[in-house]
Design an enzyme around this catalytic site. Sequence first.
Site, PDB file in Angstrom:
ATOM      1  N   HIS A 138       0.826  -1.209   0.000  1.00 46.38           N
ATOM      2  CA  HIS A 138       0.000   0.000   0.000  1.00 46.38           C
ATOM      3  C   HIS A 138       0.860   1.260   0.000  1.00 46.38           C
ATOM      4  O   HIS A 138       0.385   2.347  -0.346  1.00 46.38           O
ATOM      5  CB  HIS A 138      -0.934  -0.015   1.212  1.00 46.38           C
ATOM      6  CG  HIS A 138      -2.259   0.639   0.981  1.00 46.38           C
ATOM      7  ND1 HIS A 138      -2.393   1.844   0.326  1.00 46.38           N
ATOM      8  CD2 HIS A 138      -3.516   0.255   1.306  1.00 46.38           C
ATOM      9  CE1 HIS A 138      -3.677   2.167   0.278  1.00 46.38           C
ATOM     10  NE2 HIS A 138      -4.380   1.218   0.860  1.00 46.38           N
ATOM     11  N   SER A 139       2.138   1.148   0.377  1.00 40.98           N
ATOM     12  CA  SER A 139       3.006   2.330   0.324  1.00 40.98           C
ATOM     13  C   SER A 139       3.340   2.692  -1.121  1.00 40.98           C
ATOM     14  O   SER A 139       3.721   3.818  -1.411  1.00 40.98           O
ATOM     15  CB  SER A 139       4.303   2.080   1.097  1.00 40.98           C
ATOM     16  OG  SER A 139       5.012   1.010   0.508  1.00 40.98           O
TER      17      SER A 139
END
Lengths: 495, 495
Positions: A138-139
């Site tokens: 998700h980063s």
Amino acid sequence: MKQLSGLDSVFLDAEDDHQFTHVSQLLILERPSADFEPYPAWRRQLADRIHQLEPLRRRLVPVPFGLDHPYWIADPDFDLDFHVRHSAVPPPGGDAELDELIGRLVAAPMDRDHPLWVSHVIEGLDDDRFAILTMIHHSAVDGAAGAELLELMLEDTPDAGRPAEAGRWRGESPPSTTEVLARAAVNGVRRPGRGLLLAARAGQKLARATRNPAVIDLADTVRGTLRGPLGSLLNAGRSREEDDRLPRLPPLTSPPTPFNHPISRYRRFAHRSLPLADVKSVGKEVGATINDVVVALCGGGLRRWLLDRGELPDSPLTAMVPVSLRSGDEEERWTNRVSGTIAALPTDVDGPLERVRAAHEALDLAKQVFKALPGELTPEAAGLGAPLMTTAISRAVTRWSTVGPAPFNLIVSNVPGPSEPLYVGPAPMRHYVPVSAVADGVGLNVTVQSYVDQLDFGLLACAELMPDLDDLADAIIAEFGALRSAVAEASGDGA
Amino acid sequence: MKQLSGLDSVFLDAEDDHQFTHVSQLLILERPSADFEPYPAWRRQLADRIHQLEPLRRRLVPVPFGLDHPYWIADPDFDLDFHVRHSAVPPPGGDAELDELIGRLVAAPMDRDHPLWVSHVIEGLDDDRFAILTMIHHSAVDGAAGAELLELMLEDTPDAGRPAEAGRWRGESPPSTTEVLARAAVNGVRRPGRGLLLAARAGQKLARATRNPAVIDLADTVRGTLRGPLGSLLNAGRSREEDDRLPRLPPLTSPPTPFNHPISRYRRFAHRSLPLADVKSVGKEVGATINDVVVALCGGGLRRWLLDRGELPDSPLTAMVPVSLRSGDEEERWTNRVSGTIAALPTDVDGPLERVRAAHEALDLAKQVFKALPGELTPEAAGLGAPLMTTAISRAVTRWSTVGPAPFNLIVSNVPGPSEPLYVGPAPMRHYVPVSAVADGVGLNVTVQSYVDQLDFGLLACAELMPDLDDLADAIIAEFGALRSAVAEASGDGA
């Protein structure tokens, strides 16, 4: 070389030995012929498109001592074979075997020494199907950017072939320690607490906005633990005036459930599909959006599941509903721009039609709250939904979920997906199932996505808190059957 | 409730995010009919025999603050479905796909909240085969006990059925913190450094015994890092006299190779088989044991592999050869009783016959060294092989392997296995392949096991140090071909 935003790096900081912040997409495709080989086809397609897929080629360069957010560099050692893997499900190769494998594959952190994604080609499925599970941290991308990325990985015509510019990209050398430290000094970001500060302030804003006593307590707990300059800064940001210009809303508490506890490292996954046209037509009959219907189905399904276990609370369950903040004009295409609001689920409402109405009202209210939030809460200021799920606040939930209710019971997300068919070589994609994430205190996530003529439900849960996740997936589908019957009856053309 | 021995717990302490101390067995079986279902058959067989399989039912109870070795209790929450898993390899389902899956499955630590084993039933293999990979933590059983355990899990006749006493066992409640702390006080084991001390002293003894300057340096390094009471104790244990009664041996150094570096978290696995009768007959012709031939094949295979890469050192590679210390009279059946010695591999010797002779001499020498070791080095005193692979010494190797040679280059283990056929329900086992472990500085392990008419080779390596492990496996088999030709030529009945 690019630096991660505050919100991007929140997703890295939040990860530990049992909470994983990658999100995944499960593609289910049709084998076009008996001798079609999906693994080489998918590997070739990625190799041909990797020049367009910047987030898949970059890896992290951390800044020593965490003095600043990490950087992304185009990985000079990029090796596609590390990322594309060949797997299979055992016989009979049905959805149960597929779901079990997905639960196992997503239950591990990614290797931060490589670009943060992995794609598994899965064979052994019945009915001439194969699947592709692509996990991305998700980063690196948020949900909306991930969907965009996946569309770049796939083709919009069968056998599209190799783009002319394929292979045109270069790696970057990792910067020296001196270089990243010098940049940290130039950025002036020398306060390691900055991300935490932003997350804590965002949490307070959302708490005041929703008048959710649980969230207010939580935000106060987090703020209370901040000492010294950080605490002063945070308290300096408070003003009575700001409190008062937000709409007054009824308190919204989150009742305890079996899935609101600290989670294990194990995951259970379940997927189901509904024909999109049926969902649309039912929604039209009752004047509801697809989103209203999805929230009503989740509420009704959870009501059945909790009733069966004698665990249905009197008050409604609450859901965190992620909201994309993308305008389409973003300069940094792949950075996280996600926030969220909290809505009541109609688990306390009897009757499927009544549940759709209640869902519609709850979402309307949640939207008003979201619009009323101060504009300073931009994605760069660390967002809302993400910090609530993660970092300091998530850790507070962990400690706190054993003695009281969670700030929300689950995550319910409904994302519109591609309306035109996509392909891997000659193989058409039939389903596009989202696989999201769970966290301590919030052990259940229902993410729903449309694709051409399908509405695909992906349920993820902690395997120890919800070993019977399949029953909930069945209950959601049963709820749609009940809703359709009720609509038919109400309009006079059914039993 | 039983306490772990010092050596048992060494295998727990040694584990980190990239070094895993479980050992595995890969069984390759024949599907007796097209409709045979291996997963339920194996699960049922384990359920019927679990009352005999004590190490599979017990889980760890740590002592707070590490004040004493942990305890085993019979797990009151034992759940067979957690341990028995159903997997598959993708098409074409050959040995390459199987080896890739094995490398992936063994590359993760086990969950210490459950009994320390997992068994994967693997389908999708060609030629009507299926496989079972059983991983067991080395703290629960050593290699010899693991083999004994596996024989209890399997049947010695087809369709043996359910034993009369099946299901007769009970779990134990976990002891309270007060109880384990009280026991720690009674045991008088209140020095957390005890295991380290024993490991360090054992390392020194072995170093002096072999006159291996690398091991001596290493032992001195470890001792040098010990300060305070622990260091004094260790130095108090030294005496010149002890040094002098050991046989003088020529120095044995370990040259640098591509696999003597810190390892990654990834593994590559390769398995091969030779007909046992062929190996025996070749050995008989040249007056060598199976063990001599195995060590010669490893030496010859490594010579080819290193020559192809232009990396062959002038001096011979060295192998740590584990030695079982079991007498058959053990009171504690499953405790670790393993030690080891170091032997030169004939990588510097030209000609396959010459390599068998050199291997025979090297193993003879290694046995003499082992016998000459002081008797105080019992398994309870932490053994030799294990501490060299693990804990403080292993960590010293990590730091040190970047600037100098490793204490030995690889582990070569040859274990006699069952001579009578074993079964899962009606399915006969065809191969019984050992899958061992690697560690920082020692990124290659070759373990060999006999089964009925087969000699099965299991090679495990760090995937980043040896991505081409398959070439080494092929080279070992090619070496056997060369040896057989040389023997035939020498005895006058071949080309």
